[in-house]
Design a protein around this motif. Structure first.
Motif, mmCIF file in Angstrom:
data_model
loop_
_atom_site.group_PDB
_atom_site.id
_atom_site.type_symbol
_atom_site.label_atom_id
_atom_site.label_comp_id
_atom_site.label_asym_id
_atom_site.label_seq_id
_atom_site.Cartn_x
_atom_site.Cartn_y
_atom_site.Cartn_z
ATOM 1 N N GLY A 1 11.655 -0.897 -2.945
ATOM 2 C CA GLY A 1 10.789 -2.164 -2.421
ATOM 3 C C GLY A 1 9.625 -2.215 -3.068
ATOM 4 O O GLY A 1 8.310 -2.300 -2.226
ATOM 5 N N PRO A 2 9.179 -2.120 -4.132
ATOM 6 C CA PRO A 2 8.180 -1.751 -4.794
ATOM 7 C C PRO A 2 7.454 -2.617 -4.307
ATOM 8 O O PRO A 2 5.931 -2.085 -4.114
ATOM 9 N N SER A 3 7.380 -3.747 -4.013
ATOM 10 C CA SER A 3 6.001 -5.206 -3.873
ATOM 11 C C SER A 3 6.055 -5.576 -2.646
ATOM 12 O O SER A 3 4.897 -6.592 -2.388
ATOM 13 N N ARG A 4 6.713 -4.716 -1.286
ATOM 14 C CA ARG A 4 6.610 -4.682 0.296
ATOM 15 C C ARG A 4 5.338 -4.587 -0.090
ATOM 16 O O ARG A 4 4.987 -3.501 0.166
ATOM 17 N N PRO A 5 4.829 -4.805 1.155
ATOM 18 C CA PRO A 5 2.863 -4.779 1.278
ATOM 19 C C PRO A 5 3.695 -3.281 2.618
ATOM 20 O O PRO A 5 4.937 -3.403 3.398
ATOM 21 N N ALA A 6 2.640 -2.217 2.373
ATOM 22 C CA ALA A 6 2.944 -0.944 2.790
ATOM 23 C C ALA A 6 1.892 -1.042 4.403
ATOM 24 O O ALA A 6 2.416 -0.648 5.127
ATOM 25 N N VAL A 7 0.541 -0.459 3.760
ATOM 26 C CA VAL A 7 -0.368 -0.427 3.921
ATOM 27 C C VAL A 7 -1.361 -1.328 4.243
ATOM 28 O O VAL A 7 -1.995 -1.773 2.430
ATOM 29 N N GLY A 8 -2.900 -1.299 5.124
ATOM 30 C CA GLY A 8 -3.524 -2.643 4.442
ATOM 31 C C GLY A 8 -4.578 -2.938 5.918
ATOM 32 O O GLY A 8 -4.299 -2.565 7.268
ATOM 33 N N SER A 9 -5.683 -2.807 4.789
ATOM 34 C CA SER A 9 -7.113 -2.975 6.483
ATOM 35 C C SER A 9 -8.371 -4.184 5.224
ATOM 36 O O SER A 9 -7.845 -5.151 4.360
ATOM 37 N N ASP A 10 -9.047 -3.845 5.981
ATOM 38 C CA ASP A 10 -10.117 -5.247 5.534
ATOM 39 C C ASP A 10 -10.662 -5.179 4.314
ATOM 40 O O ASP A 10 -11.535 -6.250 2.975
ATOM 41 N N SER A 11 -9.605 -3.594 3.844
ATOM 42 C CA SER A 11 -10.994 -3.166 2.970
ATOM 43 C C SER A 11 -10.151 -2.931 1.124
ATOM 44 O O SER A 11 -10.440 -2.841 0.399
ATOM 45 N N LEU A 12 -9.045 -2.903 1.715
ATOM 46 C CA LEU A 12 -8.111 -2.293 0.674
ATOM 47 C C LEU A 12 -6.228 -2.474 1.319
ATOM 48 O O LEU A 12 -5.747 -2.736 2.097
ATOM 49 N N GLU A 13 -5.425 -3.192 -0.004
ATOM 50 C CA GLU A 13 -4.564 -3.365 0.185
ATOM 51 C C GLU A 13 -3.334 -3.018 -0.320
ATOM 52 O O GLU A 13 -3.562 -2.579 -1.837
ATOM 53 N N LEU A 14 -2.169 -2.488 0.153
ATOM 54 C CA LEU A 14 -1.129 -1.939 -1.077
ATOM 55 C C LEU A 14 0.701 -1.808 -1.032
ATOM 56 O O LEU A 14 1.312 -2.033 0.740
ATOM 57 N N THR A 15 0.566 -2.373 -1.848
ATOM 58 C CA THR A 15 2.486 -2.297 -1.958
ATOM 59 C C THR A 15 3.038 -0.571 -1.949
ATOM 60 O O THR A 15 2.504 0.546 -1.967
ATOM 61 N N PHE A 16 3.818 -0.590 -1.573
ATOM 62 C CA PHE A 16 4.697 0.480 -1.471
ATOM 63 C C PHE A 16 4.567 1.310 -2.728
ATOM 64 O O PHE A 16 4.186 2.244 -3.020
ATOM 65 N N GLY A 17 4.361 0.531 -3.947
ATOM 66 C CA GLY A 17 4.715 1.603 -5.462
ATOM 67 C C GLY A 17 3.358 1.435 -5.422
ATOM 68 O O GLY A 17 3.384 2.880 -6.728
ATOM 69 N N GLN A 18 2.060 0.574 -4.998
ATOM 70 C CA GLN A 18 1.596 1.255 -5.373
ATOM 71 C C GLN A 18 -0.033 2.613 -4.452
ATOM 72 O O GLN A 18 -0.178 2.981 -4.756
ATOM 73 N N LEU A 19 1.322 2.436 -2.869
ATOM 74 C CA LEU A 19 0.361 3.348 -2.473
ATOM 75 C C LEU A 19 1.894 4.777 -3.007
ATOM 76 O O LEU A 19 1.171 6.071 -3.019
ATOM 77 N N ARG A 20 2.920 4.598 -3.330
ATOM 78 C CA ARG A 20 2.912 5.765 -4.216
ATOM 79 C C ARG A 20 2.406 6.591 -5.350
ATOM 80 O O ARG A 20 2.167 7.039 -5.492
ATOM 81 N N GLU A 21 2.238 5.551 -6.037
ATOM 82 C CA GLU A 21 1.695 6.008 -7.435
ATOM 83 C C GLU A 21 0.249 6.161 -6.844
ATOM 84 O O GLU A 21 -0.335 7.500 -7.155
#
Length: 502
Positions: free
Chosen positions: A15-35
């Motif tokens: 699920g590369p487009s699923r939300p992984a981690v976020g805050s007020d300053s940055l949002e990352l999907t699992f795909g973005q976190l891995r990259e």
């Protein structure tokens, strides 16, 4: 061959487009976190670091922490995490003990950044500053370095409550076992949204919350600095299903409860509590106010954060639950294993128990024997396997020959409507050896009245357990996680101007 990063990265495959981690300053999907993590790994390896070289990571509770953390694991190096509140002297001690090849420090906190730079410069260790997004230009490293199960994957320094801090060596297998077992107990899956303000440098926030959440494919919402109202707003606005916090955080959030409705917590399934015993009164108040279940558990840095926990399907108030899958508990006294219900020292064994203390073979031999870890905590296990912690062995109060466990008294004090926090400690006494003292904080507007509090305690406790000394303070000393630090309480405060006897 194992690596905790592999558990997280597999969600980028499914699920590369699923939300992984976020805050007020940055949002990352699992795909973005891995990259992003893969770029960190490539940069570290390009700098000449090899698997099992040690790297110190200092960053607050922001998305950049997991980017760098899992990037370092991807590269196969050993991650040594330090709180951003560490002083120059504390950092220097760790650099001297761990002998890292690199320090990576958050650039957004001037004090900690300066401390890290000073310590690293004095030790001759390269310093990389972590900026917003933790962006590294190198192409992502393909694949993950796979450790042998026994390889040291992380070193977490203890708080040093009994001398200089010791580095608990957590293996690649420890980290994986904890994430898999804890997610099973909690029933966490891709549909969950967890939130926390815990420091990710600490074993609770790092291994129990971050690793468990992301390995299970759930999303993690981070609050950089704990504020009770902000945490409750996070639950409401992001429809969180769970929160990880320590008891003082759960207490502080209750004070802000009137500004929120039960409907705000409609999707909230459970809370986790650790770091110290959760008062039963606090658990009851959360259930009655919001219909929420807060689950208490038990663990140490040496057990990768969790070794016992209340299963969400069968919690038992006042206990820290049962052993996690793959773990065992024993209660011992003078080497003998005690029967159910008897109080002694807690020993644990299992897949999450550390390899040993870094560079301290004597301390390892003292605390680890035949796979069993001596915890230094006092407790009992009932016939069904539920563990109750009554305090640290060093916190045991012996008054006139009677053993007194502080937690029992603290539970009574927390039921008093004027008390918001309480810590019970022993005070040296010429006649009894030790006297029972209580240091408390009161709700706004409450009047300090040691006679009334003493009467409250006498109505619910045997006479020898009733605190004879009270001190009223604005705040109790706390560590980086928010845990009350009894060792930082000077017993003299109970004899000084703030103390009152009855």
């Amino acid at each position: 061959m194992v690596n905790v990063a592999s558990l997280v990265w597999r969600n980028a495959d499914t699920g590369p487009s699923r939300p992984a981690v976020g805050s007020d300053s940055l949002e990352l999907t699992f795909g973005q976190l891995r990259e992003a993590g893969g770029r960190v790994a490539a940069a570290v390896r390009a700098a000449g670091l090899k698997p099992l070289d040690r790297v110190v990571l200092m960053a607050p509770t922001v998305p950049e922490f997991p980017i760098v953390y899992y990037g370092l694991h991807t590269a196969g190096v050993t991650v040594v995490t330090l709180n951003t509140m560490a002083t120059t002297a504390e950092i220097a001690y760790v650099l001297d003990d761990a002998r890292p090849s690199l320090v990576m420090a958050w650039d957004g906190l001037p004090d900690s950044g300066a401390a890290a730079a000073t310590a690293a410069g004095a030790a001759g260790v390269p310093l990389w500053r972590i900026g917003r997004g933790a962006h590294f230009g190198a192409p992502p490293q393909p694949g993950v370095w796979e450790h042998r199960p026994e390889d040291t994957s992380a070193i977490l320094y203890t708080s040093g409550s009994s001398g200089r801090p010791k580095g608990a060596e957590l293996t690649a297998a420890n980290l994986v076992a904890n994430a898999e077992a804890f997610s099973t107990v909690l029933g966490v899956g891709p549909g969950d949204r967890l939130g926390t303000a815990l420091p990710l440098s600490h074993v609770y926030g790092q291994a129990a919350i971050m690793n468990t959440t992301l390995a299970a494919g759930a999303s993690l919402r981070l609050l950089r600095r704990f504020e009770p109202r902000a945490m409750l707003e996070l639950v409401r606005d992001h429809r969180l299903t769970a929160v990880g916090a320590v008891p003082t955080m759960w207490i502080a959030m209750l004070r802000e409860a009137d500004a929120f409705r039960p409907e705000d917590f409609a999707r909230f399934r459970f809370g986790t509590s650790g770091g110290a015993a959760l008062p039963v009164e606090v658990l009851r108040a959360w259930r009655e106010r919001f219909g929420c279940t807060v689950l208490d558990g038990y663990g140490l840095s040496e057990t990768t954060g969790v070794v016992a926990f209340n299963d969400i399907r069968r919690p038992r108030a006042g206990t820290v639950g049962v052993a996690l899958p793959g773990a065992e508990l024993q209660i011992r006294k003078h080497g003998a294993v005690l029967r159910p219900g008897e109080v002694g020292e807690v020993y644990v064994r299992g897949a999450t128990v550390m390899k040993g203390y870094w560079n301290k073979p004597e301390a390892t031999r003292s605390e680890l024997s035949d796979g069993w870890l001596r915890t230094g905590d006092l407790g009992s296990v009932d016939a069904e396997g539920y563990l109750t912690i009554v305090g640290r062995s060093k916190e045991l109060i012996i008054r006139g020959g009677y053993n007194i466990y502080p937690r029992e008294i603290e539970e009574v004090l927390y039921r008093h409507p004027d008390i918001t926090e309480a810590a019970v400690v022993g005070v040296p006494d010429d006649y009894y050896g030790e006297e029972v003292g209580a240091v408390v904080t009161l709700r706004p507007g409450a009047v300090p009245d040691p006679e009334a509090l003493g009467g409250w305690a006498r109505s619910q406790l045997p006479a020898y357990k009733v605190p004879r000394l009270f001190a009223f303070v604005d705040a109790l000393p706390k560590g980086p996680t928010g845990k009350i630090l009894k060792r930082a309480i000077d017993p003299g405060v109970l004899r000084g101007p703030a103390g009152r006897s009855h």
